[in-house]
Design an enzyme around this catalytic site. Structure first.
Site, PDB file in Angstrom:
ATOM      1  N   LYS A  71       0.832  -1.212   0.000  1.00 42.56           N
ATOM      2  CA  LYS A  71       0.000   0.000   0.000  1.00 42.56           C
ATOM      3  C   LYS A  71       0.858   1.250   0.000  1.00 42.56           C
ATOM      4  O   LYS A  71       0.645   2.172  -0.784  1.00 42.56           O
ATOM      5  CB  LYS A  71      -0.912   0.034   1.242  1.00 42.56           C
ATOM      6  CG  LYS A  71      -1.863  -1.128   1.341  1.00 42.56           C
ATOM      7  CD  LYS A  71      -2.755  -1.022   2.573  1.00 42.56           C
ATOM      8  CE  LYS A  71      -2.003  -1.050   3.881  1.00 42.56           C
ATOM      9  NZ  LYS A  71      -1.331  -2.343   4.171  1.00 42.56           N
ATOM     10  N   ARG A 111      11.583  -2.877  11.178  1.00 39.03           N
ATOM     11  CA  ARG A 111      10.633  -2.366  12.177  1.00 39.03           C
ATOM     12  C   ARG A 111      10.308  -3.465  13.181  1.00 39.03           C
ATOM     13  O   ARG A 111      10.148  -4.622  12.795  1.00 39.03           O
ATOM     14  CB  ARG A 111       9.337  -1.948  11.474  1.00 39.03           C
ATOM     15  CG  ARG A 111       9.317  -0.490  11.070  1.00 39.03           C
ATOM     16  CD  ARG A 111       8.195  -0.169  10.104  1.00 39.03           C
ATOM     17  NE  ARG A 111       6.879  -0.656  10.473  1.00 39.03           N
ATOM     18  CZ  ARG A 111       5.802  -0.511   9.695  1.00 39.03           C
ATOM     19  NH1 ARG A 111       5.903   0.114   8.543  1.00 39.03           N
ATOM     20  NH2 ARG A 111       4.635  -0.976  10.072  1.00 39.03           N
ATOM     21  N   ARG A 159      -0.706  -9.274  13.181  1.00 38.76           N
ATOM     22  CA  ARG A 159      -1.215  -8.200  12.308  1.00 38.76           C
ATOM     23  C   ARG A 159      -2.096  -8.780  11.199  1.00 38.76           C
ATOM     24  O   ARG A 159      -3.084  -8.174  10.808  1.00 38.76           O
ATOM     25  CB  ARG A 159      -0.046  -7.410  11.719  1.00 38.76           C
ATOM     26  CG  ARG A 159       0.711  -6.627  12.792  1.00 38.76           C
ATOM     27  CD  ARG A 159       1.962  -6.007  12.252  1.00 38.76           C
ATOM     28  NE  ARG A 159       1.665  -4.885  11.378  1.00 38.76           N
ATOM     29  CZ  ARG A 159       2.560  -4.312  10.581  1.00 38.76           C
ATOM     30  NH1 ARG A 159       3.794  -4.764  10.543  1.00 38.76           N
ATOM     31  NH2 ARG A 159       2.232  -3.285   9.839  1.00 38.76           N
ATOM     32  N   ARG A 206      11.386  -6.154   4.589  1.00 34.78           N
ATOM     33  CA  ARG A 206      11.157  -4.696   4.540  1.00 34.78           C
ATOM     34  C   ARG A 206      12.164  -4.001   5.437  1.00 34.78           C
ATOM     35  O   ARG A 206      12.456  -4.448   6.543  1.00 34.78           O
ATOM     36  CB  ARG A 206       9.733  -4.380   5.010  1.00 34.78           C
ATOM     37  CG  ARG A 206       9.496  -2.884   5.172  1.00 34.78           C
ATOM     38  CD  ARG A 206       8.058  -2.498   5.064  1.00 34.78           C
ATOM     39  NE  ARG A 206       7.217  -2.989   6.144  1.00 34.78           N
ATOM     40  CZ  ARG A 206       5.907  -2.757   6.213  1.00 34.78           C
ATOM     41  NH1 ARG A 206       5.302  -2.070   5.262  1.00 34.78           N
ATOM     42  NH2 ARG A 206       5.204  -3.237   7.216  1.00 34.78           N
ATOM     43  N   ARG A 234      -9.173   1.312   8.722  1.00 36.15           N
ATOM     44  CA  ARG A 234      -8.812  -0.075   9.008  1.00 36.15           C
ATOM     45  C   ARG A 234      -9.923  -0.800   9.749  1.00 36.15           C
ATOM     46  O   ARG A 234      -9.771  -1.982  10.038  1.00 36.15           O
ATOM     47  CB  ARG A 234      -7.560  -0.102   9.885  1.00 36.15           C
ATOM     48  CG  ARG A 234      -6.274  -0.427   9.111  1.00 36.15           C
ATOM     49  CD  ARG A 234      -5.135  -0.376  10.105  1.00 36.15           C
ATOM     50  NE  ARG A 234      -3.991  -1.128   9.720  1.00 36.15           N
ATOM     51  CZ  ARG A 234      -2.841  -0.570   9.285  1.00 36.15           C
ATOM     52  NH1 ARG A 234      -2.738   0.723   9.112  1.00 36.15           N
ATOM     53  NH2 ARG A 234      -1.809  -1.330   9.013  1.00 36.15           N
TER      54      ARG A 234
HETATM   55  P1  ADP Z   1       2.260  -1.783   3.229  1.00 35.59           P
HETATM   56  O1  ADP Z   1       2.296  -0.282   3.154  1.00 35.59           O
HETATM   57  O2  ADP Z   1       1.039  -2.371   2.558  1.00 35.59           O
HETATM   58  O3  ADP Z   1       2.434  -2.304   4.623  1.00 35.59           O
HETATM   59  P2  ADP Z   1       4.822  -1.671   1.813  1.00 35.59           P
HETATM   60  O4  ADP Z   1       4.508  -0.765   0.660  1.00 35.59           O
HETATM   61  O5  ADP Z   1       5.664  -1.100   2.918  1.00 35.59           O
HETATM   62  O6  ADP Z   1       3.484  -2.358   2.399  1.00 35.59           O
HETATM   63  O7  ADP Z   1       5.531  -2.991   1.212  1.00 35.59           O
HETATM   64  C1  ADP Z   1       5.971  -4.044   2.070  1.00 35.59           C
HETATM   65  C2  ADP Z   1       7.345  -4.531   1.622  1.00 35.59           C
HETATM   66  O8  ADP Z   1       7.242  -5.208   0.366  1.00 35.59           O
HETATM   67  C3  ADP Z   1       8.360  -3.392   1.403  1.00 35.59           C
HETATM   68  O9  ADP Z   1       9.632  -3.857   1.793  1.00 35.59           O
HETATM   69  C4  ADP Z   1       8.296  -3.119  -0.108  1.00 35.59           C
HETATM   70  O10 ADP Z   1       9.528  -2.630  -0.604  1.00 35.59           O
HETATM   71  C5  ADP Z   1       7.975  -4.513  -0.669  1.00 35.59           C
HETATM   72  N1  ADP Z   1       7.072  -4.476  -1.824  1.00 35.59           N
HETATM   73  C6  ADP Z   1       6.054  -3.607  -2.070  1.00 35.59           C
HETATM   74  N2  ADP Z   1       5.430  -3.906  -3.223  1.00 35.59           N
HETATM   75  C7  ADP Z   1       6.045  -5.022  -3.709  1.00 35.59           C
HETATM   76  C8  ADP Z   1       5.857  -5.840  -4.885  1.00 35.59           C
HETATM   77  N3  ADP Z   1       4.884  -5.578  -5.779  1.00 35.59           N
HETATM   78  N4  ADP Z   1       6.694  -6.899  -5.040  1.00 35.59           N
HETATM   79  C9  ADP Z   1       7.664  -7.180  -4.138  1.00 35.59           C
HETATM   80  N5  ADP Z   1       7.900  -6.440  -3.027  1.00 35.59           N
HETATM   81  C10 ADP Z   1       7.100  -5.384  -2.808  1.00 35.59           C
HETATM   82  P1  AMP Z   2       1.269   0.612   8.983  1.00 37.38           P
HETATM   83  O1  AMP Z   2       2.463   1.498   8.889  1.00 37.38           O
HETATM   84  O2  AMP Z   2       0.110   1.075   8.148  1.00 37.38           O
HETATM   85  O3  AMP Z   2       1.599  -0.850   8.725  1.00 37.38           O
HETATM   86  O4  AMP Z   2       0.749   0.708  10.493  1.00 37.38           O
HETATM   87  C1  AMP Z   2       1.555   0.282  11.568  1.00 37.38           C
HETATM   88  C2  AMP Z   2       0.692   0.138  12.827  1.00 37.38           C
HETATM   89  O5  AMP Z   2       0.126   1.419  13.177  1.00 37.38           O
HETATM   90  C3  AMP Z   2      -0.501  -0.806  12.719  1.00 37.38           C
HETATM   91  O6  AMP Z   2      -0.162  -2.170  12.923  1.00 37.38           O
HETATM   92  C4  AMP Z   2      -1.406  -0.253  13.819  1.00 37.38           C
HETATM   93  O7  AMP Z   2      -0.953  -0.653  15.108  1.00 37.38           O
HETATM   94  C5  AMP Z   2      -1.185   1.247  13.705  1.00 37.38           C
HETATM   95  N1  AMP Z   2      -2.139   1.879  12.769  1.00 37.38           N
HETATM   96  C6  AMP Z   2      -1.860   2.474  11.571  1.00 37.38           C
HETATM   97  N2  AMP Z   2      -2.981   2.927  10.993  1.00 37.38           N
HETATM   98  C7  AMP Z   2      -4.010   2.595  11.823  1.00 37.38           C
HETATM   99  C8  AMP Z   2      -5.422   2.765  11.780  1.00 37.38           C
HETATM  100  N3  AMP Z   2      -6.032   3.358  10.746  1.00 37.38           N
HETATM  101  N4  AMP Z   2      -6.146   2.302  12.823  1.00 37.38           N
HETATM  102  C9  AMP Z   2      -5.563   1.708  13.873  1.00 37.38           C
HETATM  103  N5  AMP Z   2      -4.254   1.490  13.970  1.00 37.38           N
HETATM  104  C10 AMP Z   2      -3.474   1.935  12.958  1.00 37.38           C
END
Ligand code: ADP
Ligand code: AMP
Length: 214
Positions: free
Chosen positions: A13, A160, A171, A127, A88
């Site tokens: 995302k 992280r 999660r 990541r 969420r």
């Molecule tokens: P989210 O915001 O949904 O938690 P991220 O955008 O941070 O996810 O992506 C999670 C991990 O996967 C990151 O390390 C990112 O670089 C990698 N990633 C994102 N999109 C892809 C993809 N299409 N293919 C492979 N790796 C990806």
């Molecule tokens: P993210 O960076 O989107 O993966 O979010 C990391 C963490 O932040 C999540 O696992 C939740 O603990 C918290 N968080 C982020 N966005 C929300 C939301 N909209 N509602 C509740 N918790 C959130």
């Protein structure tokens, strides 16, 4: 253009939201980034949020909804925004729908980045996040030019705490219970679009641009 990104943690995302924001000149608003920035500054909100984030739980809606409604009311969001990680829960989605309806507005696109659970653990364990600017990379799929160093600001990269496998499993459970119902919520509002998030990053973005008409 008001866009929501849906999908499991690690689906991509944030990666796609950043590309959309750059391409369309709209702000990328990530609640996770906002909580992490607050934690870094040691605010009360950041310290409260940390207790939930560390366990892979959601931060309570009452700490989250007003923060987003305030943020999307800022001048830079007047032409739209891409929301990443919010809503969420159904109550969060209702709060957003109601806040927008009060201004005669609605979400235009809810994009579900679809990735099966089997792929998520690998995504999350690889990541890496920058301690300075929060930029996100992947050791295999989106590597930095110099290992362990952020391309954007030169600071160190870390895994992280909530990307460790034991927290990721929780999660994912929380995602299926509390967030996945939003797919039906936005399907019913006729704004749900699904992309295959298992494709490479550029192909996912091509598909999203097709949906957004660019
Ligand atoms: P989210 O915001 O949904 O938690 P991220 O955008 O941070 O996810 O992506 C999670 C991990 O996967 C990151 O390390 C990112 O670089 C990698 N990633 C994102 N999109 C892809 C993809 N299409 N293919 C492979 N790796 C990806
Ligand atoms: P993210 O960076 O989107 O993966 O979010 C990391 C963490 O932040 C999540 O696992 C939740 O603990 C918290 N968080 C982020 N966005 C929300 C939301 N909209 N509602 C509740 N918790 C959130």
């Amino acid at each position: 253009m008001k866009i929501i990104m849906l999908g499991a943690p690690g689906a991509g995302k944030g990666t796609q939201a950043k590309k959309i924001a750059d391409a369309f000149g709209i702000p990328h608003i990530s609640t996770g980034d906002i909580f992490r920035a607050n934690l870094k500054e040691g605010t009360e909100l950041g310290l409260k949020a940390k207790t939930y984030m560390d366990k892979g739980e959601l931060v309570p809606d009452e700490l989250t909804c007003d923060l987003v409604v305030d943020r999307i009311s800022k001048d830079d969001a007047a032409n739209g925004y891409v929301l990443d990680g919010f809503p969420r829960t159904i109550p969060q989605a209702d709060a957003l729908t109601n806040a927008l309806a009060a201004r005669g507005e609605a979400i235009d696109f809810a994009i579900d980045v679809d990735v099966p659970d089997e792929n998520i653990i690998k995504r999350m364990s690889g990541r890496r996040a920058c301690v300075g600017c929060g930029a996100t990379y992947h050791i295999e799929f989106a590597p930095t030019k110099v290992e362990g160093i952020c391309d954007a600001c030169g600071k160190e990269l870390i895994l992280r705490d909530d990307d460790k496998p034991e927290t990721v499993a929780n999660r994912l459970r929380v995602y299926h219970e509390q967030t996945q119902p939003l797919i039906e919520y936005y399907t019913n509002r006729e704004v749900l679009y699904t992309v295959d998030g298992t494709q490479d990053i550029e192909k996912v973005f091509e598909d999203i641009k097709g949906i957004l008409g660019k």
